[in-house]
Each structure stands twice: as structure tokens, then as C-alpha cells.
Design a protein around this motif. Structure first.
Motif, PDB file in Angstrom:
ATOM      1  N   GLU A 209     -28.272  53.025 -14.953  1.00 29.19           N
ATOM      2  CA  GLU A 209     -28.983  51.747 -14.879  1.00 29.19           C
ATOM      3  C   GLU A 209     -28.767  51.000 -16.184  1.00 29.19           C
ATOM      4  OE1 GLU A 209     -33.142  52.393 -14.439  1.00 29.19           O
ATOM      5  OE2 GLU A 209     -33.564  50.324 -13.915  1.00 29.19           O
ATOM      6  N   TYR A 210     -28.374  49.745 -16.097  1.00 32.74           N
ATOM      7  CA  TYR A 210     -28.243  48.906 -17.284  1.00 32.74           C
ATOM      8  C   TYR A 210     -29.380  47.899 -17.297  1.00 32.74           C
ATOM      9  CZ  TYR A 210     -23.362  50.411 -17.807  1.00 32.74           C
ATOM     10  OH  TYR A 210     -22.225  51.138 -17.990  1.00 32.74           O
ATOM     11  N   THR A 211     -29.931  47.673 -18.486  1.00 29.18           N
ATOM     12  CA  THR A 211     -30.955  46.646 -18.609  1.00 29.18           C
ATOM     13  C   THR A 211     -30.446  45.554 -19.541  1.00 29.18           C
ATOM     14  OG1 THR A 211     -32.596  48.377 -18.400  1.00 29.18           O
ATOM     15  CG2 THR A 211     -33.414  46.252 -19.118  1.00 29.18           C
ATOM     16  N   VAL A 212     -30.348  44.352 -19.039  1.00 27.74           N
ATOM     17  CA  VAL A 212     -29.937  43.220 -19.869  1.00 27.74           C
ATOM     18  C   VAL A 212     -31.070  42.194 -19.790  1.00 27.74           C
ATOM     19  CG1 VAL A 212     -28.193  41.447 -20.267  1.00 27.74           C
ATOM     20  CG2 VAL A 212     -27.504  43.666 -19.342  1.00 27.74           C
ATOM     21  N   GLY A 213     -31.763  41.979 -20.928  1.00 29.21           N
ATOM     22  CA  GLY A 213     -32.958  41.125 -20.906  1.00 29.21           C
ATOM     23  C   GLY A 213     -33.997  41.767 -20.011  1.00 29.21           C
TER      24      GLY A 213
ATOM     25  N   LYS B 216     -32.595  44.526 -14.515  1.00 37.89           N
ATOM     26  CA  LYS B 216     -32.054  45.882 -14.403  1.00 37.89           C
ATOM     27  C   LYS B 216     -30.992  45.919 -13.312  1.00 37.89           C
ATOM     28  CE  LYS B 216     -36.048  48.198 -16.131  1.00 37.89           C
ATOM     29  NZ  LYS B 216     -36.915  49.298 -16.121  1.00 37.89           N
ATOM     30  N   THR B 217     -29.861  46.551 -13.628  1.00 36.34           N
ATOM     31  CA  THR B 217     -28.795  46.693 -12.624  1.00 36.34           C
ATOM     32  C   THR B 217     -28.479  48.171 -12.486  1.00 36.34           C
ATOM     33  OG1 THR B 217     -27.798  44.726 -13.591  1.00 36.34           O
ATOM     34  CG2 THR B 217     -26.458  45.920 -11.992  1.00 36.34           C
ATOM     35  N   PHE B 218     -28.444  48.648 -11.248  1.00 37.91           N
ATOM     36  CA  PHE B 218     -27.969  50.008 -11.004  1.00 37.91           C
ATOM     37  C   PHE B 218     -26.465  49.956 -10.817  1.00 37.91           C
ATOM     38  CE2 PHE B 218     -32.279  51.520 -10.137  1.00 37.91           C
ATOM     39  CZ  PHE B 218     -32.188  52.800 -10.652  1.00 37.91           C
ATOM     40  N   ALA B 219     -25.698  50.375 -11.824  1.00 35.34           N
ATOM     41  CA  ALA B 219     -24.234  50.406 -11.679  1.00 35.34           C
ATOM     42  C   ALA B 219     -23.837  51.575 -10.781  1.00 35.34           C
ATOM     43  CB  ALA B 219     -23.576  50.535 -13.041  1.00 35.34           C
ATOM     44  N   LEU B 220     -24.626  52.662 -10.838  1.00 40.73           N
ATOM     45  CA  LEU B 220     -24.418  53.814  -9.948  1.00 40.73           C
ATOM     46  C   LEU B 220     -25.772  54.299  -9.445  1.00 40.73           C
ATOM     47  CD1 LEU B 220     -21.851  55.990 -11.978  1.00 40.73           C
ATOM     48  CD2 LEU B 220     -21.341  54.507 -10.034  1.00 40.73           C
TER      49      LEU B 220
ATOM     50  N   GLY C  87     -12.514  50.769  -4.828  1.00 42.89           N
ATOM     51  CA  GLY C  87     -13.660  49.894  -4.590  1.00 42.89           C
ATOM     52  C   GLY C  87     -13.410  48.531  -5.198  1.00 42.89           C
ATOM     53  N   GLN C  88     -14.190  47.558  -4.752  1.00 45.91           N
ATOM     54  CA  GLN C  88     -14.005  46.199  -5.245  1.00 45.91           C
ATOM     55  C   GLN C  88     -14.560  46.061  -6.650  1.00 45.91           C
ATOM     56  OE1 GLN C  88     -15.685  43.636  -2.261  1.00 45.91           O
ATOM     57  NE2 GLN C  88     -13.808  43.752  -1.064  1.00 45.91           N
ATOM     58  N   SER C  89     -14.229  44.947  -7.271  1.00 46.40           N
ATOM     59  CA  SER C  89     -14.716  44.662  -8.615  1.00 46.40           C
ATOM     60  C   SER C  89     -16.251  44.680  -8.620  1.00 46.40           C
ATOM     61  CB  SER C  89     -14.175  43.288  -9.018  1.00 46.40           C
ATOM     62  OG  SER C  89     -14.575  43.006 -10.301  1.00 46.40           O
ATOM     63  N   GLY C  90     -16.823  45.333  -9.602  1.00 47.66           N
ATOM     64  CA  GLY C  90     -18.285  45.400  -9.714  1.00 47.66           C
ATOM     65  C   GLY C  90     -18.905  46.533  -8.922  1.00 47.66           C
ATOM     66  N   ALA C  91     -18.092  47.338  -8.227  1.00 45.10           N
ATOM     67  CA  ALA C  91     -18.619  48.409  -7.362  1.00 45.10           C
ATOM     68  C   ALA C  91     -19.213  49.569  -8.164  1.00 45.10           C
ATOM     69  CB  ALA C  91     -17.514  48.915  -6.440  1.00 45.10           C
ATOM     70  N   GLY C  92     -18.721  49.752  -9.408  1.00 44.89           N
ATOM     71  CA  GLY C  92     -19.231  50.863 -10.218  1.00 44.89           C
ATOM     72  C   GLY C  92     -18.151  51.871 -10.604  1.00 44.89           C
ATOM     73  N   LYS C  93     -16.898  51.553 -10.316  1.00 42.45           N
ATOM     74  CA  LYS C  93     -15.795  52.494 -10.548  1.00 42.45           C
ATOM     75  C   LYS C  93     -15.654  52.862 -12.024  1.00 42.45           C
ATOM     76  CE  LYS C  93     -12.600  49.684  -8.958  1.00 42.45           C
ATOM     77  NZ  LYS C  93     -13.401  48.460  -8.776  1.00 42.45           N
ATOM     78  N   THR C  94     -15.605  51.845 -12.882  1.00 45.30           N
ATOM     79  CA  THR C  94     -15.400  52.099 -14.312  1.00 45.30           C
ATOM     80  C   THR C  94     -16.592  52.859 -14.889  1.00 45.30           C
ATOM     81  OG1 THR C  94     -14.006  50.176 -14.495  1.00 45.30           O
ATOM     82  CG2 THR C  94     -14.940  50.985 -16.543  1.00 45.30           C
ATOM     83  N   THR C  95     -17.774  52.516 -14.426  1.00 45.40           N
ATOM     84  CA  THR C  95     -18.970  53.228 -14.905  1.00 45.40           C
ATOM     85  C   THR C  95     -18.857  54.711 -14.565  1.00 45.40           C
ATOM     86  OG1 THR C  95     -20.256  51.224 -14.558  1.00 45.40           O
ATOM     87  CG2 THR C  95     -21.495  53.268 -14.811  1.00 45.40           C
ATOM     88  N   LEU C  96     -18.422  55.016 -13.358  1.00 52.00           N
ATOM     89  CA  LEU C  96     -18.264  56.416 -12.945  1.00 52.00           C
ATOM     90  C   LEU C  96     -17.218  57.106 -13.821  1.00 52.00           C
ATOM     91  CD1 LEU C  96     -18.834  58.746 -11.037  1.00 52.00           C
ATOM     92  CD2 LEU C  96     -17.300  57.726  -9.358  1.00 52.00           C
TER      93      LEU C  96
END
Ligand code: ADP
Length: 237
Positions: free
Chosen positions: A16-20, A23-27, A44-53
Motif C-alpha cells: 500500500e502506498y500513501t501519498v498525501g 492510499k493506493t493498493f499497488a498489490l 499486465g497493463q500499465s499501473g497493474a502492479g507488475k513493477t511493484t511485485l
């Protein structure tokens, strides 16, 4: 357990990322297993969470929840220093834009990485094995994109890691060069029984991998074991 030494296991991993205030669940609750020596494509498409994984597997980011067992070792509890050693000795990274040091030659780029590793291979031999025998002393600016990516592959291989993580490794290359790069990666993985994980949005690359993990909105949408693994030479882009 003996068999755990040959498996990477993710159990309910979330990031989970918190910006301000947002909150976004990347995975979200990712559970999966990857075997030693397996070739895996994360699609997966851009923003799907691949790089985070990929970053979590590579010890560059910490999961906010869940457990990661890397060939029998629980890396989710690692301290920053343990993670640094893990990245140094166990993981090879390959990026879309090569990430070479511009002021170092091809061989020096590799030596820089291998000098701090425990079981490194000979930089010159590895550079020769990726077809760059005549370009050992070239600076990155004196190499084509494909050649720079081969240097970066040699750098990852020469560390002699357990896994090689590739983030869009062919994203900046033309078709023929991309095929060559994928072939090098797969051949190396098979020859030395190393786990190869390729993040991409290019469906074609998934055809040459054994396992395909489809990621969508931070979750596993589909897990596919290819019954027939395509030969890289047969790919038509
Ligand atoms: P992909 O690699 O599939 O394009 P990412 O793993 O880069 O996707 O990103 C997944 C989601 O997490 C996206 O919504 C992205 O904006 C968000 N994200 C990734 N990294 C960060 C970060 N450092 N801070 C905040 N949000 C992030």
C-alpha cells in the motif's frame, strides 16, 4: 523443509502506498509459488502492479503485509542490511533502459557489480558468452541499444544470482534484437537452473515462458502454465 529450498513463496502479500491523504493498493493479497529454474512472465497493463511485485521480489521494496519465503528464507522480516546483502548476492536486475554507468567501459560495468558479490563469475568470460568479445572496452555510448542490454545481461549473470528479474527488458529494442535478448536470458536460466522473471506488457514474451502470471489492479487475474513453450526463434513480433 527440504523442498522449500527450491521454491519462492508469496503468502498474502500486499503493498500500500500513501501519498498525501490518498492510499493506493499497488498489490492486494498476492499468493504464488515460483520454482527454482522456472521461467516466469508477469503480464499486465500499465499501473497493474507488475513493477511493484518485481521490486518486492528483488528486495528493493518491502511489502506492507504478507510473507515472502525465498528458497526457504523468510525475507519479509529482513532488516535493511540483510536486504542489501540479498540484493547483492541473490538477485540480478535487468532494466528497460539498461542502467549502465556511462563513464565505465562494458567490462568495468560488470566488475563494479561483481566486486561486491560472494560467488561472482568471471566478467570477461560472461561478456564473451553474450557475444561482446570485441567490445569489452567500449563505453555504453559506443554500443548499440541491443549491445548495451547484453552488457546489462552479462552484469546480472556475472553476479551468479539465484534469480534474474527483468523489467521490460526488450521495451527499447527492435524486434530482432529483442529476440536475441530473450533467447540469451532463457538459455542462461536453463543452463544454470536459475529462476528468470520477466515483467512485460508484450504478450509474445509470455509464449516462451513456462508460467504466466496475469496481474490486474494489484491482484492475480489468471495464472497460466504453458503446455507448449514456444521457441524464441519462432516468435513473430
Ligand atoms: P506497473 O509496473 O504494472 O505499471 P506499478 O507497480 O508501477 O505498475 O504501479 C502499481 C500502482 O502503484 C500504480 O497505481 C502506481 O501509481 C502505484 N505506485 C507505484 N509506485 C508508487 C510509489 N512509489 N508511490 C505511490 N504510488 C505508487
Amino acid at each position: 523443509m527440504e523442498e522449500d529450498r527450491d521454491v519462492i513463496k508469496l503468502n498474502n502479500v500486499s503493498k500500500e502506498y500513501t501519498v498525501g491523504d490518498i492510499k493506493t493498493f499497488a498489490l492486494k493479497n498476492i499468493s504464488l509459488e515460483i520454482k527454482r529454474g522456472e521461467t516466469v512472465c508477469i503480464l499486465g497493463q500499465s499501473g497493474a502492479g507488475k513493477t511493484t511485485l518485481l521490486n518486492i521480489l528483488g528486495g528493493m521494496e518491502k511489502a506492507t503485509q504478507g510473507e515472502i519465503s525465498f528458497f526457504g528464507e523468510n525475507i519479509s522480516q529482513y532488516t535493511e542490511i540483510e536486504l542489501m546483502k540479498y540484493r547483492r548476492n541473490k538477485v540480478g536486475f535487468i532494466f528497460q533502459f539498461y542502467n549502465l554507468m556511462q563513464n565505465l567501459t562494458a567490462i568495468e560495468n560488470i566488475e563494479l557489480a561483481t566486486e561486491i558479490c560472494k560467488d561472482a563469475l568471471d566478467p570477461k568470460e560472461i561478456l564473451e558468452s553474450v557475444g561482446l568479445k570485441d567490445k569489452l572496452n567500449n563505453f555504453p555510448a559506443q554500443l548499440s541499444g541491443g549491445e548495451q542490454q547484453r552488457v546489462s545481461i552479462a552484469r546480472a549473470i556475472a553476479k551468479n544470482p539465484d534469480i534474474i528479474l527483468c523489467d521490460e527488458p526488450t521495451g527499447a529494442l527492435d524486434f530482432d534484437t529483442a529476440k536475441l535478448v530473450i533467447k540469451l536470458l532463457i538459455d542462461f536460466g536453463k543452463k544454470f537452473n536459475k529462476t528468470l522473471i520477466i515483467v512485460t506488457h508484450n504478450q509474445l514474451i509470455s509464449l516462451v515462458c513456462e508460467k504466466v502470471i496475469h496481474i490486474k489492479n494489484g491482484t492475480i487475474d489468471k495464472l497460466v502454465y504453458n503446455s507448449k513453450i514456444e521457441d524464441v526463434d519462432n516468435l513473430i513480433w
